[in-house]
Design a protein around this motif. Structure first.
Motif, short mmCIF file in Angstrom:
data_model
loop_
_atom_site.label_atom_id
_atom_site.label_comp_id
_atom_site.label_asym_id
_atom_site.label_seq_id
_atom_site.Cartn_x
_atom_site.Cartn_y
_atom_site.Cartn_z
N LEU B 66 -5.18 -0.03 7.98
CA LEU B 66 -3.92 0.52 8.48
C LEU B 66 -4.11 0.68 9.98
CD1 LEU B 66 -1.26 1.56 7.22
CD2 LEU B 66 -2.22 3.84 7.34
N ASP B 67 -3.30 -0.02 10.78
CA ASP B 67 -3.50 -0.02 12.24
C ASP B 67 -4.93 -0.41 12.59
OD1 ASP B 67 -0.91 0.84 12.77
OD2 ASP B 67 -1.49 2.93 12.43
N GLY B 68 -5.49 -1.33 11.87
CA GLY B 68 -6.84 -1.79 12.17
C GLY B 68 -7.95 -0.90 11.67
N PHE B 71 -8.62 2.08 5.30
CA PHE B 71 -8.08 3.25 4.61
C PHE B 71 -8.10 2.99 3.12
CE2 PHE B 71 -3.92 2.30 2.71
CZ PHE B 71 -3.77 1.00 3.14
N GLU B 72 -8.03 4.06 2.37
CA GLU B 72 -7.86 3.91 0.93
C GLU B 72 -7.25 5.20 0.39
OE1 GLU B 72 -11.33 2.60 -1.11
OE2 GLU B 72 -10.31 2.53 -3.04
N CYS B 73 -6.13 5.06 -0.31
CA CYS B 73 -5.51 6.24 -0.89
C CYS B 73 -6.19 6.53 -2.22
CB CYS B 73 -4.03 6.01 -1.14
SG CYS B 73 -3.10 5.66 0.34
N ASP B 74 -6.59 7.78 -2.42
CA ASP B 74 -7.21 8.14 -3.68
C ASP B 74 -6.17 8.37 -4.76
OD1 ASP B 74 -9.87 7.92 -3.15
OD2 ASP B 74 -9.99 9.90 -2.22
N SER B 75 -4.98 8.77 -4.34
CA SER B 75 -3.91 8.96 -5.31
C SER B 75 -2.59 8.60 -4.63
CB SER B 75 -3.87 10.42 -5.76
OG SER B 75 -3.33 11.21 -4.72
N PRO B 76 -1.58 8.26 -5.43
CA PRO B 76 -0.31 7.82 -4.83
C PRO B 76 0.39 8.92 -4.02
CG PRO B 76 -0.16 7.94 -7.23
CD PRO B 76 -1.59 8.12 -6.88
N GLU B 78 -0.99 10.52 -1.74
CA GLU B 78 -1.50 10.45 -0.36
C GLU B 78 -0.75 9.44 0.49
OE1 GLU B 78 -5.73 9.89 0.19
OE2 GLU B 78 -6.06 11.38 -1.37
N ALA B 79 -0.23 8.40 -0.18
CA ALA B 79 0.39 7.32 0.56
C ALA B 79 1.51 7.77 1.51
CB ALA B 79 0.88 6.24 -0.40
N PRO B 80 2.45 8.60 1.04
CA PRO B 80 3.51 9.02 1.96
C PRO B 80 2.96 9.77 3.17
CG PRO B 80 4.06 9.62 -0.30
CD PRO B 80 2.65 9.13 -0.30
N LYS B 81 1.84 10.47 2.97
CA LYS B 81 1.27 11.26 4.06
C LYS B 81 0.74 10.38 5.18
CE LYS B 81 0.20 15.06 1.02
NZ LYS B 81 -0.74 15.31 -0.04
N ILE B 82 0.32 9.15 4.86
CA ILE B 82 -0.12 8.27 5.93
C ILE B 82 0.97 7.26 6.29
CG2 ILE B 82 -2.60 8.53 5.47
CD1 ILE B 82 -2.48 5.90 3.93
N GLY B 83 2.18 7.56 5.87
CA GLY B 83 3.31 6.76 6.34
C GLY B 83 3.70 5.58 5.49
N VAL B 160 11.67 9.61 3.48
CA VAL B 160 10.35 9.95 4.01
C VAL B 160 10.22 9.32 5.39
CG1 VAL B 160 7.88 9.66 3.62
CG2 VAL B 160 9.41 9.96 1.68
N LYS B 161 9.64 10.05 6.32
CA LYS B 161 9.38 9.44 7.63
C LYS B 161 8.22 8.47 7.44
CE LYS B 161 11.85 10.85 11.15
NZ LYS B 161 12.88 10.21 10.34
N ALA B 162 8.55 7.20 7.35
CA ALA B 162 7.49 6.25 7.04
C ALA B 162 7.44 5.13 8.08
CB ALA B 162 7.72 5.66 5.66
N ARG B 163 6.28 4.49 8.15
CA ARG B 163 6.18 3.33 9.02
C ARG B 163 6.13 2.06 8.18
NH1 ARG B 163 1.42 3.39 12.22
NH2 ARG B 163 0.53 4.06 10.24
N ILE B 164 5.80 2.27 6.93
CA ILE B 164 5.78 1.13 6.02
C ILE B 164 6.63 1.49 4.80
CG2 ILE B 164 4.35 -0.26 4.49
CD1 ILE B 164 2.03 0.30 6.41
N LEU B 165 7.56 0.60 4.47
CA LEU B 165 8.40 0.84 3.32
C LEU B 165 8.16 -0.29 2.32
CD1 LEU B 165 10.72 2.48 2.04
CD2 LEU B 165 12.31 0.99 3.23
N ILE B 166 7.79 0.08 1.11
CA ILE B 166 7.51 -0.94 0.09
C ILE B 166 8.55 -0.83 -1.01
CG2 ILE B 166 5.82 -1.83 -1.54
CD1 ILE B 166 3.65 -0.55 0.11
N LEU B 167 9.24 -1.93 -1.29
CA LEU B 167 10.29 -1.93 -2.30
C LEU B 167 9.97 -2.98 -3.36
CD1 LEU B 167 13.25 -1.89 0.24
CD2 LEU B 167 12.44 0.07 -1.07
N ASP B 168 9.62 -2.51 -4.57
CA ASP B 168 9.28 -3.45 -5.65
C ASP B 168 10.51 -3.68 -6.51
OD1 ASP B 168 8.03 -5.05 -7.46
OD2 ASP B 168 6.45 -3.63 -7.98
N GLU B 169 11.13 -4.82 -6.35
CA GLU B 169 12.35 -5.20 -7.07
C GLU B 169 13.41 -4.11 -7.03
OE1 GLU B 169 12.02 -7.32 -10.67
OE2 GLU B 169 10.00 -8.03 -10.26
#
Ligand SMILES: Nc1ncnc2c1ncn2[C@@H]1O[C@H](COP(=O)(O)OP(=O)(O)OP(=O)(O)O)[C@@H](O)[C@H]1O
Ligand SMILES: [Mg+2]
Lengths: 349, 506
Positions: B66-68, B71-76, B78-83, B160-169
């Motif tokens: 993430l930005d070079g 990183f690894e999220c231990d649980s889902p 955590e993901a929103p917390k890192i954007g 959510v204030k995010a920098r990455i948005l993932i949309l699965d279908e």
């Protein structure tokens, strides 16, 4: 023991591994500390020994666990089995000695075996119908619905015996709890027969699949036209029938009806056995697993008794073992455990 | 660092499930202000890639930056917390909570140590307006259709204030208008520099909105191309791994069976209606006919399906089955008349996740034949094998748990279940939801085949092209009113759109 080839193939076997390990551990403990644990003797064509004893003593738990398994798989639970056991015993004893509670010592005419067995079992089925109707048609939460009979049922049993312990002699009836058939104690034979019946009913028809479907996704089952209500009622009636049979075995074995203590806390043992065995609350069920669970619990009880552990700590000890088995089974817990181990290993190296 | 504006980089990622290599050595790079389409057949590994990124699954190998920075999220959580904000394929809202609670779950506005309900509901009402949704946010989400639930899930992710948005279908059950609105929002986010990962099986949408396409096949990376240099046919070839000519297409003359108007009338409905669901309507379906149902989101398509299947009870109107008047009081009643419904919401009304693929497919047929006439293992195997082949269901074995299949493959299992139950009248509510291009044509062909053998079909879909391809007649709905019925000659996109729009003008 019922044999289901499908359970050897897929995940089911994997699920049975941990309960089997636990059972094995308890057995090993016994082999080390109880001399002659594995000894089997044949006297007058009858089998005796600690193992037979455990199976014999465990018959009521095993029977009730069979019924509890199918109820649990529909997403239900039956707390009233202990009470049904008490009622069945009380009714059987009262049929044998109708006037005992009034102080009459004479037996009068000996009641035919059919009545002594039939009437309590019919009443048990009625109790199951009541539970099932409350759950399926009235829509009461299973835990509450069966709590009603759990509390009221033992009261009813006490009313029948007027709070007394009804002792009796009735040779044919005593055969159920104390007799031998094919060299085996009758209770063991009864368990085997019930297992076979359950296997045929659930796995040779589509009933087992429907039970699992109803438990796992009631709405989808409704759309497929599966009669969820009927299936639920049938499982509660079956469970109560199992409890009724267990009640007769207990009563016949001690030659008395003890409404206060017969089947006390047995519902908890049965639920524990089902959970240890790996049946899901609403979904897949495995009767074989429940039997292993019941054996774990019975072996434990017997071990505690023969080791001379104080009865006060018995329950605590049982609880500890059940927690351990349940934890081992939980995938999340195993993950935490292995994760920790991996981390500490990585830290050391 | 090869690219400076890459926010998310995945290298050599692999993930194995028992019996399946879901991801093998996959690379994926998402840049700032880019809409990146992730494409592939059902079971290609798209959702798995997403779930590994958000920490729902643990990776087996490879690295994620993430930005070079690794990183690894231990649980889902955590993901929103890192954007990283995500909408998963299976809508995971809590059914009993209100729309507002679902949107702000875990980040409720607080006041004096308690949840500030007023602000919560007001914010939620505002948030959903972004997608032009006008619903009561205090109602439980379960009271809304699957499409609205999908929009609520998207709203939650957008908030959510995010920098990455993932949309699965995200658009699998949305109609054209809803999708267009979503795309407007996405374009705006893109201009703000947010990186967006977008999964869909609709090729049109990919070309509408995305900049770059990454294609996966059988868990492996096939290629990364910018949209301009990848024509449609080439994309299909990349996804399927075979040339586009070999791809099955819907047999023409689809509606031939639809000419069955003079065939026996199977179902006739007169003035059937239910307040708040659908205004009284008339309808006829003949044996061997496919009747399409077109209309926008919330136009009453699913409501008709539920009325005809006895899930909801009609308050007025009459129903005739083969000329005999019938009362549809429950699904059981409908089933006994030979009806079947393949429901829209596969998660809560369709699959039985803990049971196996085999059991899920044979269940409906078994329920029809009854408890005591169990289908023999051989017969079950035969049916299951046939459908696994026909619909190309990707499963390691018929004994795999359905819950472990990819979303599209779960959908295929449900469709297989209802096709196998061989009813007289089959209602299909969005049967191809989440199904890839290749398998879609297979399903349409199977439906046409069955209808030719005499089955009456009511075909509901928000994808116009599909309705046009399959139906012998099309009924058009708008705002819970049946506004038109097009005969076979008149079925085309512009006529249907016209029928929808006409009443809008009134
Ligand atoms: N929890 C799981 N356990 C076992 N196998 C799994 C699990 N999740 C996914 N798989 C397998 O991994 C493969 C990839 O699945 P995935 O859900 O990533 O596909 P997908 O590309 O999202 O497909 P779709 O378009 O149908 O959503 C499939 O073969 C699936 O069966
Ligand atoms: Mg997916």
């Amino acid at each position: 023991m019922s044999f289901n080839p499908a359970c050897l193939k897929n995940e089911n076997l994997g699920k049975l591994v941990w309960p089997l390990v636990a059972l094995f551990a308890i057995v090993v403990f016994n082999v080390i500390f109880t001399p002659g644990f594995f000894n089997l003797e044949i006297k007058d064509g009858r089998l005796f020994g600690s193992l037979i004893d455990i199976l014999n003593r465990g018959a009521p738990v095993m029977l009730v666990s069979i019924g509890m398994t199918v109820v649990y798989a529909t997403g239900g639970i039956d707390l009233s089995v202990g009470a049904v056991i008490a009622i069945a015993g009380a009714v059987a004893a009262t049929i044998i000695r109708p006037d005992y509670v009034k102080g009459v010592i004479e037996y009068g005419e000996m009641a035919p075996l059919v009545t002594v067995i039939g009437v309590p079992l019919l009443l048990a089925l009625l109790a199951g119908l009541w539970n099932g109707a409350l759950v399926a048609y009235v829509g009461i939460q299973p835990i509450i619905a069966t709590l009603i009979l759990m509390v009221a049922g033992r009261g009813i049993a006490q009313l029948i015996t007027e709070g007394k312990i009804v002792v009796f002699i009735h040779e044919p009836f005593q055969f159920i709890g104390g007799g031998f058939l094919l060299g085996l104690p009758v209770p063991i034979v009864i368990v085997a027969v019930m297992l076979l019946v359950t296997y045929l009913l659930t796995r040779k028809t589509a009933l087992g699949l429907f039970i699992e479907a109803v438990g796992a996704n009631p709405k989808a089952s409704q759309y497929m036209g599966i009669r969820a209500q009927l299936i639920k009622i049938a499982t509660y009636m079956f469970c109560a029938l199992c409890a009724g049979i267990a009640g007769l075995i207990i009563c016949s074995d001690i030659k008395a009806a003890d409404a206060n203590n017969a089947g006390l806390f047995l519902e908890l043992d049965a639920i524990a056995a089902v959970i240890i065995g790996g049946t899901m609350w609403g979904g897949r069920f495995t009767v074989a697993g429940s039997m292993i669970g019941a054996l774990i619990i019975q072996t434990l009880t017997t071990t505690i008794l023969t080791r001379g552990i104080a009865p006060e700590v018995t329950l605590v000890f049982k609880a500890l073992v059940i927690i351990c088995v349940a934890l081992i089974q939980s995938e999340a817990f195993r993950k935490i455990l292995t994760g920790r181990l991996a981390k500490t290993e990585a830290g050391q190296s | 660092m090869p690219t400076t504006d890459a926010i998310l980089e995945v290298r050599g990622l692999s993930k194995t499930f028992p019996g399946v290599k879901a991801l093998q050595d996959v690379d994926f790079t998402l840049k700032k202000g880019e809409i990146h389409a992730l494409m592939g057949q059902n079971g290609a590994g798209k959702s798995t890639l997403i779930k590994v990124i958000t920490g729902l699954y643990k990776k087996d190998g490879g690295e994620m930056l993430l930005d070079g920075k690794p990183f690894e999220c231990d649980s889902p959580e955590e993901a929103p917390k890192i954007g990283i904000s995500t909408v998963y394929q299976e809508v995971n809202l809590i059914p009993n909570l209100s729309v507002a609670e679902n949107i702000y779950l875990g980040r409720q506005p607080m006041r004096f140590g308690a949840i500030d309900w007023k602000t919560l509901n007001r914010n939620a009402a505002e948030a959903i307006k972004k997608l032009d949704l006008d619903i009561d946010v205090t109602q439980p989400v379960s009271s809304y259709s699957i499409a609205i639930q999908q929009l609520v899930a998207i709203t939650r992710a957008l908030d959510v204030k995010a920098r990455i948005l993932i949309l699965d279908e995200p658009t699998s059950s949305l109609d054209a208008a809803e999708t267009a609105r979503l795309f407007d929002v996405l374009r705006k986010l893109k201009s703000e520099g947010i990186g967006i990962v977008f999964v869909t099986h609709f090729l049109g949408q990919v070309y509408d909105i995305s900049d770059v396409i990454t294609v996966l096949r059988n868990g492996r990376l096939v290629g990364v191309k910018s949209v301009d240099e990848l024509p449609r046919l080439a994309l299909i070839e990349m996804m399927l791994g075979k040339s586009a000519d070999e791809v099955e297409c819907v047999e023409k003359g689809a509606g031939e069976a639809g000419d069955a108007v003079d065939a026996e009338c199977f179902l006739r409905v007169q003035g059937l209606g239910r307040r708040g669901a659908i205004r009284p309507f008339d309808m006829e379906i003949h044996k061997g006919e496919v009747l399409g149902l077109a209309g926008l989101l919330g136009s009453g398509r699913t409501e008709i399906a539920r009325l005809l299947f006895g899930v909801d009870k009609a308050q007025e109107g009459r129903i005739f089955v083969k000329g005999q008047e019938a009362r549809l009081t429950s699904p059981r009643k409908a089933i006994s008349l030979g009806f079947a419904l393949c429901p829209e919401d596969r998660k809560s009304e369709g699959i039985i996740a803990d049971l196996t693929v085999r059991e899920n497919i044979v269940l409906a047929l078994q329920a029809r034949t009854g408890i005591f006439r169990r289908l023999s293992p051989k017969k079950q195997e035969e049916i299951v094998d046939r459908y696994i082949k026909a619909l190309d269901i990707k499963t390691s074995s018929p004994e795999q748990k359905v819950g472990d299949l990819s979303g599209g493959n779960q959908q295929k299992v449900i469709v297989a279940r209802w096709l196998a139950s061989n009813p007289d009248f089959l209602i299909l509510d969005e049967p191809t939801r989440g199904i890839d291009v290749g398998a879609k044509a297979e399903i349409e062909n199977l439906i046409l085949h069955l209808s030719r053998e005499g089955m009456a079909v009511l075909f509901i879909s928000s994808e116009l092209a599909e309705v046009i391809e399959c139906s012998g007649r099309v009924a058009v709905l708008r705002d819970r009113v049946k506004v038109a019925e097009l005969p076979r000659e008149a079925i085309n996109e512009s006529n249907i759109m016209k029928a929808i729009a006409q009443t809008e003008g009134q």
